[in-house]
Scaffold this motif. Structure first.
Motif, PDB file in Angstrom:
ATOM      1  N   TYR A 200       0.813  -1.211   0.000  1.00 51.18           N
ATOM      2  CA  TYR A 200       0.000   0.000   0.000  1.00 51.18           C
ATOM      3  C   TYR A 200       0.851   1.268   0.000  1.00 51.18           C
ATOM      4  CZ  TYR A 200      -3.915   3.088   1.032  1.00 51.18           C
ATOM      5  OH  TYR A 200      -4.869   4.074   0.965  1.00 51.18           O
ATOM      6  N   THR A 211      -6.343  -0.742  -2.066  1.00 53.21           N
ATOM      7  CA  THR A 211      -6.957  -1.746  -1.197  1.00 53.21           C
ATOM      8  C   THR A 211      -7.685  -2.837  -1.974  1.00 53.21           C
ATOM      9  OG1 THR A 211      -8.863  -0.260  -0.963  1.00 53.21           O
ATOM     10  CG2 THR A 211      -7.188  -0.186   0.768  1.00 53.21           C
ATOM     11  N   VAL A 234     -12.189  -5.022   0.578  1.00 50.45           N
ATOM     12  CA  VAL A 234     -11.639  -3.667   0.747  1.00 50.45           C
ATOM     13  C   VAL A 234     -11.805  -3.204   2.187  1.00 50.45           C
ATOM     14  CG1 VAL A 234     -11.950  -1.255   0.093  1.00 50.45           C
ATOM     15  CG2 VAL A 234     -11.953  -3.039  -1.669  1.00 50.45           C
ATOM     16  N   ALA A 235     -12.966  -3.505   2.789  1.00 50.69           N
ATOM     17  CA  ALA A 235     -13.217  -3.085   4.171  1.00 50.69           C
ATOM     18  C   ALA A 235     -12.226  -3.740   5.130  1.00 50.69           C
ATOM     19  CB  ALA A 235     -14.649  -3.432   4.571  1.00 50.69           C
ATOM     20  N   ASN A 238      -8.868  -2.005   4.719  1.00 52.06           N
ATOM     21  CA  ASN A 238      -8.940  -0.668   5.329  1.00 52.06           C
ATOM     22  C   ASN A 238      -8.834  -0.740   6.847  1.00 52.06           C
ATOM     23  OD1 ASN A 238      -9.116   1.075   3.141  1.00 52.06           O
ATOM     24  ND2 ASN A 238     -11.310   0.724   2.886  1.00 52.06           N
ATOM     25  N   LEU A 241      -5.180  -1.293   7.805  1.00 53.21           N
ATOM     26  CA  LEU A 241      -4.345  -0.119   7.573  1.00 53.21           C
ATOM     27  C   LEU A 241      -4.593   0.986   8.599  1.00 53.21           C
ATOM     28  CD1 LEU A 241      -4.613   0.066   3.670  1.00 53.21           C
ATOM     29  CD2 LEU A 241      -2.600  -0.596   5.002  1.00 53.21           C
ATOM     30  N   ARG A 242      -5.784   1.013   9.187  1.00 53.59           N
ATOM     31  CA  ARG A 242      -6.112   2.059  10.168  1.00 53.59           C
ATOM     32  C   ARG A 242      -5.802   1.652  11.609  1.00 53.59           C
ATOM     33  NH1 ARG A 242     -11.052   2.767   6.884  1.00 53.59           N
ATOM     34  NH2 ARG A 242     -10.940   4.787   5.826  1.00 53.59           N
ATOM     35  N   GLN A 294      -1.608   6.247   6.516  1.00 52.10           N
ATOM     36  CA  GLN A 294      -2.718   7.155   6.850  1.00 52.10           C
ATOM     37  C   GLN A 294      -2.767   8.337   5.891  1.00 52.10           C
ATOM     38  OE1 GLN A 294      -4.595   5.587   9.209  1.00 52.10           O
ATOM     39  NE2 GLN A 294      -2.825   4.237   8.940  1.00 52.10           N
ATOM     40  N   MET A 297      -4.225   7.129   2.585  1.00 48.00           N
ATOM     41  CA  MET A 297      -5.674   6.910   2.725  1.00 48.00           C
ATOM     42  C   MET A 297      -6.424   8.233   2.761  1.00 48.00           C
ATOM     43  SD  MET A 297      -5.975   3.737   5.414  1.00 48.00           S
ATOM     44  CE  MET A 297      -7.655   3.359   4.986  1.00 48.00           C
ATOM     45  N   SER A 301      -9.416   9.173   0.013  1.00 46.58           N
ATOM     46  CA  SER A 301     -10.699   8.831   0.635  1.00 46.58           C
ATOM     47  C   SER A 301     -11.846   9.602  -0.007  1.00 46.58           C
ATOM     48  CB  SER A 301     -10.656   9.130   2.137  1.00 46.58           C
ATOM     49  OG  SER A 301     -10.492  10.521   2.357  1.00 46.58           O
TER      50      SER A 301
END
Length: 524
Positions: A200, A211, A234-235, A238, A241-242, A294, A297, A301
């Protein structure tokens, strides 16, 4: 105060201390409470004909306790003269409103609350005061325990301990000396976490993957399952990554439980609103790499969806023909919004929302024209409808007569008990059989009533469908609100199936997809 021939039941619910006691090897709570309450019923000379057993892990609120909801409904219907319970606190330990609901249900139905220590008549001012005071003290104790537990969890997080019951992907949950848990890298999963962050944040634009491509890479090329042995989405990517746990942090209240009157949810909150501290576990990535992810993203976003707001006019209506998943709206910044299947491995190609919408309206118009033609050629026969409805009414009458016979048997059981022909144990067994039969017949009665209602609605729907569809088609494009469009379509469409096998920007297949509409009239 109690009536020997009245109708009585038992309500059972385990407390947290009961579950802990069972874990230490003590007697099973429900067995002990049943013995206590059956001895009480024998001493009072009353008969118990039903037991409500709450599931072992029931919630604080009435809405989370299905047996309590059922009991309250029966109490309000005046099914019982009294309810036996080991202590009044078992009935309601939730908030003040829940306690009020319980108190009013028993008061307005004049239902007794019978405990080994005292029988409460909710219409007696003294008993009512004792009952409400008992609920108040129970709530106070519960709140004190909850505050103490929450404070302990917060302190544990600040000490670096991991508070979750399930470890995040890439880690193993391990017991610490003394109290608490921490994490250790999972030998097979931790390299996958490092790979996800590496792909990523790759500085080479040609090598960097988004993603969606990462999920596809893990599913198709590496064939790596998620922790729940499902496909990567994808969720899921995500969420990884968070998660600051991967650079050595622990956090608490990142998704706090929000309770409303009849629902609860766990919305995500910002890192500033959650509790975050340096963990005791080893990190899998550097803080620099995490912050880089971050930043990427944030730059890529989309504006977050407003909770409860519908942005897709086909929400809940359109399904993927290849995998059955609900088709979702994908907003774009520079190109028109599209509809797509969210499953990474699904080969169903996306299409622009506006093109799909135009095709659906056109298909509805074509279907309506065909339906009007068929209606004129084959008008339904009212006599046929009436024959079916009369058959359902005949079945309903037969079931109601059967219920009356079983009600007589139920009353005879009380006579046999009073004459000592049946013991309490035999009486309970026979009563349960008769009550079960009555419940089964009542379900059949409801089904018969619903069948009559459905037949009447089918008859009316065949008459109303043409003007309904014509009206919706005439006003559909007068609004730009997706929620209003969605509400209009749901009145006439049961579901839509979408399929597109070929696509791509230069494929000339922009409108080469299949739609299958299922209007509600087909189910009538």
């Amino acid at each position: 105060m109690t009536q020997p021939n009245g109708q009585y039941c038992i309500y059972l619910r385990k407390s947290r201390s009961d579950i802990e006691a069972e874990g230490r090897g003590e007697e099973e709570t429900y067995a002990r409470h049943e013995r206590i309450l059956f001895e009480l019923s024998k001493r009072l000379g009353i008969t118990v004909s039903e037991i409500y057993r709450e599931r072992p892990v029931s919630g604080e609120r009435i809405s989370e306790r299905p047996e309590m909801l059922k009991l309250l409904n029966d109490v309000e219907e005046q099914k019982w003269d009294g309810v036996l319970v080991v202590e009044v606190e078992r009935l309601a330990r939730g908030d003040t409103m829940d306690q009020g609901i319980v108190a009013q249900a028993f008061k307005y139905s004049s239902t007794l609350i019978i405990t080994p220590m005292r029988t409460y008549n909710p219409n007696d001012s003294n008993d009512e005061e004792y009952f409400e005071f008992g609920l108040f003290m129970s709530r106070r104790e519960f709140k004190t325990i909850t505050r103490r537990m929450q404070g302990g969890r917060t302190d544990a997080v600040k000490d670096g301990r991991y508070m979750g019951n399930i470890p995040p992907y890439g880690y193993i949950r391990v017991k610490l000396p003394g109290k608490g848990y921490s994490l250790e890298p999972h030998p097979e999963q931790s390299p996958i976490i490092q790979l996800i962050f590496s792909l990523y944040t790759n500085p080479d634009p040609l090598q960097r993957k988004g993603t969606g491509l990462i999920a596809k890479y893990l599913n198709e090329e590496l064939n790596v399952p998620t922790m729940k042995n499902k496909e990567w989405t994808v969720a899921t990517i995500n969420g990884i990554l968070r998660n600051p746990v991967y650079y050595g942090m622990v956090r608490w209240k990142a998704r706090p439980l929000i309770k409303k009157r009849d629902s609860k949810s766990r919305p995500r909150v910002s890192r500033e609103q959650s509790i975050e501290a340096q963990g005791l576990h080893p990190p899998l990535i550097s803080e620099e790499l995490f912050n880089k992810a971050q930043e990427i993203m944030s730059n890529h976003s989309h504006p977050p969806a407003i909770p409860g707001k519908i942005s897709n006019p086909f929400a809940g209506l359109i399904k993927c023909a290849m995998c059955g998943t609900s088709i979702v709206l994908r907003p774009h910044n520079k190109t028109p919004d599209s509809l797509m299947c969210p499953r990474p491995r699904c080969n169903n190609v996306s299409s622009y929302l506006s093109i799909v919408e135009d095709r659906i309206i056109l298909s509805l118009k074509q279907w309506l024209q065909a339906y009007k033609t068929k209606w004129e050629e084959n008008r339904p026969n009212d006599d046929d409808d009436q024959i079916v409805i009369k058959a359902h009414y005949s079945s309903l009458k037969r079931l109601e007569n059967e219920k009356k016979e079983f009600e007589k048997q139920k009353n005879n059981l009380h006579d046999l008990l009073e004459r000592n022909i049946y013991s309490i144990e035999v009486f309970m067994q026979r009563s349960q059989i008769v009550i079960q039969k009555i419940n089964q017949i009542e379900e059949l009665i409801e089904q018969a009533k619903k069948a009559i209602e459905d037949e009447e609605s089918r008859k009316q729907a065949r008459i109303n469908i043409i003007p309904s569809v014509e009206h919706i088609l005439s006003i559909y494009h007068l609004t730009n609100d997706p929620a209003q469009k969605n509400a209009l379509l749901k009145t006439i469409i049961d579901n839509i199936v979408y399929k597109k096998e070929k696509g791509g920007r230069w494929s000339n297949a922009i409108d080469k997809f299949e739609l299958t509409l299922y209007p509600k009239v087909n189910n009538k």
